[in-house]
Design a protein around this motif. Structure first.
Motif, PDB file in Angstrom:
ATOM      1  N   GLU A   1     -13.367 -39.894  13.989  1.00  0.00           N
ATOM      2  CA  GLU A   1     -13.988 -41.116  14.492  1.00  0.00           C
ATOM      3  C   GLU A   1     -13.954 -41.154  16.021  1.00  0.00           C
ATOM      4  OE1 GLU A   1     -16.222 -44.399  14.357  1.00  0.00           O
ATOM      5  OE2 GLU A   1     -15.702 -43.082  12.663  1.00  0.00           O
ATOM      6  N   SER A   2     -12.905 -40.593  16.606  1.00  0.00           N
ATOM      7  CA  SER A   2     -12.819 -40.560  18.068  1.00  0.00           C
ATOM      8  C   SER A   2     -13.919 -39.686  18.650  1.00  0.00           C
ATOM      9  CB  SER A   2     -11.448 -40.012  18.497  1.00  0.00           C
ATOM     10  OG  SER A   2     -10.414 -40.897  18.119  1.00  0.00           O
TER      11      SER A   2
ATOM     12  N   ARG B   1     -16.861 -39.120  17.298  1.00  0.00           N
ATOM     13  CA  ARG B   1     -18.137 -39.826  17.117  1.00  0.00           C
ATOM     14  C   ARG B   1     -18.311 -40.906  18.182  1.00  0.00           C
ATOM     15  NH1 ARG B   1     -17.452 -41.015  12.266  1.00  0.00           N
ATOM     16  NH2 ARG B   1     -18.797 -39.482  11.249  1.00  0.00           N
ATOM     17  N   GLN B   2     -17.235 -41.680  18.445  1.00  0.00           N
ATOM     18  CA  GLN B   2     -17.342 -42.769  19.409  1.00  0.00           C
ATOM     19  C   GLN B   2     -17.402 -42.256  20.850  1.00  0.00           C
ATOM     20  OE1 GLN B   2     -14.507 -45.963  18.884  1.00  0.00           O
ATOM     21  NE2 GLN B   2     -14.421 -45.628  16.658  1.00  0.00           N
ATOM     22  N   ALA B   3     -16.636 -41.233  21.143  1.00  0.00           N
ATOM     23  CA  ALA B   3     -16.551 -40.753  22.523  1.00  0.00           C
ATOM     24  C   ALA B   3     -17.837 -40.089  22.981  1.00  0.00           C
ATOM     25  CB  ALA B   3     -15.379 -39.786  22.666  1.00  0.00           C
TER      26      ALA B   3
ATOM     27  N   GLY C   1     -20.901 -40.025  20.917  1.00  0.00           N
ATOM     28  CA  GLY C   1     -22.121 -40.591  20.332  1.00  0.00           C
ATOM     29  C   GLY C   1     -22.989 -39.551  19.658  1.00  0.00           C
TER      30      GLY C   1
ATOM     31  N   LEU D   1     -11.616 -43.751  25.732  1.00  0.00           N
ATOM     32  CA  LEU D   1     -11.516 -44.292  24.375  1.00  0.00           C
ATOM     33  C   LEU D   1     -10.081 -44.656  24.022  1.00  0.00           C
ATOM     34  CD1 LEU D   1     -13.122 -44.803  21.719  1.00  0.00           C
ATOM     35  CD2 LEU D   1     -12.482 -42.477  21.040  1.00  0.00           C
ATOM     36  N   TRP D   2      -9.128 -43.813  24.417  1.00  0.00           N
ATOM     37  CA  TRP D   2      -7.719 -44.018  24.035  1.00  0.00           C
ATOM     38  C   TRP D   2      -6.913 -44.794  25.071  1.00  0.00           C
ATOM     39  CZ3 TRP D   2      -6.867 -38.171  22.595  1.00  0.00           C
ATOM     40  CH2 TRP D   2      -7.549 -37.897  21.408  1.00  0.00           C
TER      41      TRP D   2
END
Length: 540
Positions: free
Chosen positions: A504-505, A507-509, A511, A538-539
């Protein structure tokens, strides 16, 4: 020890071309300027790409440095003279008396370590001699040296060694002269009658103190050795005992000793568990080079180091906390390296550390050699991925071109040669994963990122399952929360990203659509400027 210790210049672990070249170029710059001795070092193997560059410009790889832990060789230990086991106690005492040493190393005939002699050993032996009053096998030459004496009746029959009871002939009020030790040593003054009696009773040796002898004594046929000395009887008696060889009284056998390469941490533990005040220091041939005492290890000298192309503990040399950081030259984010005092730091937003170091040559009015200029150009081209990385600046391009002109090479031809070599045919997936690998700690997450820069990423991607298997092992053994492998394609100007953990990280980081632990990141070429910042945001 050497009064000026070297300064080691090191890049990061799993070094790339920029890391190794920057260490070499900075060390060469400082040595050219006469800034003490700088030694370039590396913390890992040399990649195929880097080896091609080194071979092309005629350089050997820098030395491999395993750690910077403080060793015995870094300590200002004492260097007392090592004495032979055959010398006299008197000779050893003269050395002690003229110095502050409490112990002397003792060597055998071949110069190897034999034992340790301390002032306490001599004192203990001297006290025992008062009670025992017997010597055994003292070499005559040793006794003559201690007594500053000479043999009065030397002949071919004169003994080479003397043993027996030691007595001083003094008048007694009741029993006359004391008995003469048969075969032993009798000390007399100006006493001709005692001398003749001692010869008659076959004393082994008569030592005449502060007196002239009748020449007629020379003609007497006797096995008794007659020695004259300028010292009084009491001093003579003490010097006789000090004529024994130090091998008789020194410590031998199971002696706690240390080698030059031993680490001070280990030495300290051993010293705390033992009761000795002084320990011998030996080289790799078991020869004594000095002595180490407890006070030497309280504040030992630390190795000096310059960090190039990194400033993060997890990427640096083992034992960095025991070293003294002299300078940091880098182009990455500021991380967690700390220093005990102010140091020279140069951190600039350019594509390669080699660009910064080339600028330092220019600032100091020093032109690198043709070969070194070619090496610097190769490092800039490599780290900027032939100027396509988002980290690349105009300074990198201009400096690479300037170095290329000095070296007489083409930056683009050099780049193609470098990245053709970086395909690393024949390497295992694990070797490829760790050929350019860095560890990061971001927002409480432990992240490992490997990068392979090549001209044919699709071919590398065929081994995705094998890469994932190697990543699984690394993730478990090293405790990473997430591990990534960037297969960066110079021609496609993007990265095939293989990941393990943190889907998921990813995918979000970035896109992007992900599938089967894989995604293609268009335009992503840089680990430090694109991957790490995206995950940090992100973190963080």
């Amino acid at each position: 020890m050497c009064s000026v210790e070297p300064v080691y210049v090191v890049g990061h672990r799993n070094p790339d071309t920029d890391s190794i070249v920057s260490a070499m170029a900075y060390a060469a710059l400082q040595n050219a300027l006469g800034e003490r001795q700088y030694i370039a070092a590396r913390l890992g193997g040399v990649s195929d790409e880097t080896q091609v560059v080194l071979d092309k410009f005629g350089f050997e790889p820098p030395m491999l440095l395993r750690n910077l832990r403080t060793q015995v060789r870094d300590v200002d230990f004492d260097t007392p003279p090592a004495i032979s086991h055959a010398v006299t106690v008197d000779h050893a005492w003269r050395i002690f008396r003229g110095s502050d040493y409490i112990a002397l190393p003792v060597t055998d005939e071949e110069g190897r370590f034999y034992g340790m002699l301390t002032t306490g050993d001599i004192a203990s032996y001297d006290m025992r001699s008062i009670e025992e009053q017997v010597v055994e096998g003292i070499p005559v030459f040793n006794m003559l040296s201690a007594l500053e004496g000479r043999i009065f009746n030397e002949s071919s029959e004169s003994p080479d060694r003397i043993s027996g009871e030691v007595a001083i002939a003094l008048p007694q009020t009741r029993d006359g002269l004391r008995r003469i030790p048969r075969g032993g040593i009798l000390i007399i003054g100006d006493q001709p009658e005692v001398l003749r009696r001692s010869i008659d009773e076959q004393a082994g040796c008569v030592i005449v103190c502060q007196a002239e002898l009748d020449e007629s004594v020379r003609d007497i046929e006797t096995n008794t050795l007659i020695i004259t000395t300028p010292f009084d009887p009491y001093k003579t008696a003490r010097l006789i005992y000090q004529s024994v060889q130090v091998s008789r009284i020194c410590h031998t056998g199971q002696i706690v000793s240390f080698r030059l390469d031993d680490y001070i941490d280990d030495v300290r533990e051993t010293v705390l568990q033992s009761r000795y005040r002084c320990y011998p220091v030996l080289d790799d041939q078991a020869r004594s080079v000095g002595t180490l005492s407890r006070y030497h290890i309280i504040r030992p000298n630390r190795k000096k180091v310059v960090l190039v192309d990194h400033n993060e503990i997890s990427q640096s040399v083992e034992g960095l906390d025991q070293a003294e950081i002299v300078a940091i030259i880098d182009h990455h984010r500021l991380a967690d390296v700390q220093t005990g005092m102010p140091v020279y730091v140069r951190n600039e937003p350019v594509g390669a550390t080699a660009t910064i170091i080339a600028s330092m040559y220019q600032e100091r009015g020093l032109m690198p050699s043709d070969q070194l200029a070619g090496l610097i150009c190769a490092a800039i081209v490599s780290d900027t991925v032939m100027f396509k990385s988002p980290t690349c600046t105009q300074r990198d391009i201009d400096m690479a071109k300037r170095m290329a002109r000095i070296a007489g090479v083409s930056p683009m031809d050099l780049g193609r040669e470098i990245f053709t070599a970086s395909d690393q045919v024949g390497k295992t997936p694990e070797e490829l994963l760790f050929s350019d690998f860095k560890a990061f700690r971001i927002g409480g997450q432990d992240l490992g990122i490997g990068q392979i820069t090549c001209l044919d990423s699709e071919k590398k991607l065929e081994h995705k399952d094998a890469f994932l298997a190697a990543m699984e092992v690394a993730k478990a053994e090293r405790g990473f929360d997430m591990i990534l492998l960037m297969i960066t394609d110079v021609l496609r100007e993007g990265t095939e990203l293989i990941y393990l953990g943190g889907e998921e990280s990813i995918r979000q980081a970035f896109g992007v659509e992900i599938k089967d632990n894989h995604a293609f990141l268009k335009g992503v070429m840089s680990r430090k400027k694109q991957i790490v910042p995206a995950l940090s945001a992100l973190w963080g």
